[in-house]
Design an enzyme around this catalytic site. Structure first.
Site, PDB file in Angstrom:
ATOM      1  N   ASP A   1      -8.539  -3.052  -8.049  1.00 43.22           N
ATOM      2  CA  ASP A   1      -8.197  -2.065  -7.042  1.00 43.22           C
ATOM      3  C   ASP A   1      -8.592  -0.676  -7.521  1.00 43.22           C
ATOM      4  OD1 ASP A   1      -7.007  -0.425  -5.333  1.00 43.22           O
ATOM      5  OD2 ASP A   1      -4.721  -1.268  -5.316  1.00 43.22           O
TER       6      ASP A   1
ATOM      7  N   HIS B   1      -7.583  -4.242  -3.704  1.00 41.83           N
ATOM      8  CA  HIS B   1      -6.550  -3.513  -3.058  1.00 41.83           C
ATOM      9  C   HIS B   1      -6.279  -4.232  -1.666  1.00 41.83           C
ATOM     10  CE1 HIS B   1      -3.815  -0.149  -1.747  1.00 41.83           C
ATOM     11  NE2 HIS B   1      -4.355  -0.271  -0.629  1.00 41.83           N
TER      12      HIS B   1
ATOM     13  N   CYS C   1       0.961  -1.194   0.063  1.00 43.01           N
ATOM     14  CA  CYS C   1      -0.013  -0.125  -0.035  1.00 43.01           C
ATOM     15  C   CYS C   1       0.793   1.206   0.010  1.00 43.01           C
ATOM     16  CB  CYS C   1      -1.112  -0.079   1.319  1.00 43.01           C
ATOM     17  SG  CYS C   1      -2.268   1.177   1.149  1.00 43.01           S
TER      18      CYS C   1
END
Length: 416
Positions: free
Chosen positions: A175, A206, A127
């Site tokens: 995502d 994600h 991330c």
């Protein structure tokens, strides 16, 4: 695997903590694990432990210490709100300086040892850390970098030419933070660089690698990890002879028949699944019980394997062979509940063995149960698309007949 908290000196004169997990060997190359927006929380520590099992000294620096030391968030709505606040106010230049200090600290550790012709420090980030891993590849003199669903990489593509180490970037096809046009933009910039790979997992979102999360996708996570290991092993090592490790394990199972010694060849919490009969076990104690009472002592006296092929990858091995034996005992794992028939059997087998570091993590074992049941007289093949020993004979000799079970095979003889 052991873990502790260490202190690192930052370029600005401050100090910050980092979680460090050491592999069983006590030394090896280092992997800097770069956090998500939730700080060095339980999940990031578990990721470090995971990479320590793979043979790395895994170090997760507290990159949010610029706000306050030890920020550790969960995944409730209020945690997300707080995490985004830190993300939006993060001083990226200071953060990159902290990552550079972590890389330097790792290289200064006695435990960090490089293999011949290999580097000593890589980064893996998730991330926020996925973008930071990309930036580290350009700015922090690392030997390789891997980014998982890094948000905002496309905003720093002017640094692409500064990246001269192997790098892999993983994205989920679902995502929304990295839509297809963003991924394509990144991919196009690195199209001429064979050392940079961009992977997309179509059905993953994600955070697909964050186990315990609603978006966790085990299939994508496993494949991404294998690809990550390919980068890390190639740039850093450690290099393991997986075939020799597996053969030693098999020797202890089938020749020595030593349960305790067999368990020492596996990770702390392994699992085994014999797919057709769903026998095996998950976890050390459960699997040891299975090995001790239902597998190792429950094999025929003349059991042997005729090898067909072996494929060894970065973290797994696929063995194809024919298993041969006389059904002279009840084989709990293969033919549970079936009394010995005295029949001689040859059946095709495939074993997929996965490793973590230099130990076995799991085994998935497949075989043709219908062929087995036909050969011991428990299944009548008449009218069914199954065969007996012919399946093994065909595998051992390609010149054996094909298509005998296809009743329509003869109808195509003159169609070409």
């Amino acid at each position: 695997m052991t873990a502790n908290t260490i202190q690192i000196d930052a370029p600005d004169g401050s100090r910050f903590s980092a979680y460090r997990a050491l592999p069983e060997a006590g030394n090896g190359p280092a992997v800097i694990v770069l956090q998500e927006i939730f700080g060095v929380n339980r999940h990031i520590r578990e990721v470090c432990d995971f990479y320590a099992e793979e043979g790395y000294i895994a170090i997760a620096p507290d990159l949010f210490h610029q706000f306050k030391p030890g920020i550790e968030l969960g995944y409730e709505p209020e945690d997300f709100e707080q995490a985004f606040g830190y993300f939006q106010n993060l001083d990226i230049d200071r953060t990159m300086a902290d990552i550079g200090a972590t890389v330097a600290a790792a290289r200064a550790m006695d435990e960090v040892v490089a293999e011949p012709k290999r580097g000593d420090v890589g980064v893996v980030g998730f991330c926020l850390g996925g973008k930071l891993a990309y930036l580290a590849a350009a700015q922090c003199d690392v030997d390789c970098a891997v980014g998982y669903y890094g948000v905002g990489i496309d905003e720093s593509l002017d640094l692409a030419d500064a990246i001269d180490c192997p790098m892999a970037l993983h994205f989920g096809g679902l995502d929304k933070f990295s839509p297809p046009e963003t991924i394509e933009k990144i991919r196009s910039v690195f199209a001429g660089n064979p050392d940079v790979q961009v992977f997309v997992y179509d059905n993953a979102d994600h955070a697909f690698n964050r186990w315990g999360n609603d978006h966790y996708n085990p299939g994508a996570a496993r494949l991404a990890h294998t690809r990550t290991l390919a980068v890390l092993r190639g740039a850093l090592g450690p290099r393991y002879d997986l075939a020799a490790i597996a053969d030693h394990h098999f020797e202890l199972e089938f020749a020595a028949r030593d349960v305790d010694a067999t368990m020492t060849t596996m990770v702390a919490e392994p699992y085994v699944n014999h797919v057709p009969t769903m026998t095996g076990g998950t976890g050390h104690d459960y699997l040891k019980r299975f090995y001790k009472h239902h597998f190792i002592p429950k094999n025929p006296a003349d059991l042997q394997m005729k090898p067909i092929s072996r494929t060894v990858g970065v973290d797994r091995m696929v063995d194809e062979f024919v298993l041969c034996f006389t059904h002279d005992c009840e084989i709990d794992w293969l033919l549970p509940g079936i009394e010995p028939t005295g029949k001689y059997v040859e059946i095709p087998f495939v074993a997929i063995v996965t490793f973590r570091g230099n130990k076995l993590y799991n085994e998935h074992i497949y075989w043709d149960q219908a062929s087995l049941l036909v050969q011991i007289g428990k299944l009548d093949p008449t009218g069914l698309p199954v065969a007996g020993v012919e399946t093994a004979q065909k595998l051992l000799d390609k010149n054996q007949p094909s298509n005998d079970l296809m009743r329509n095979w003869a109808t195509s003889a003159d169609l070409d």
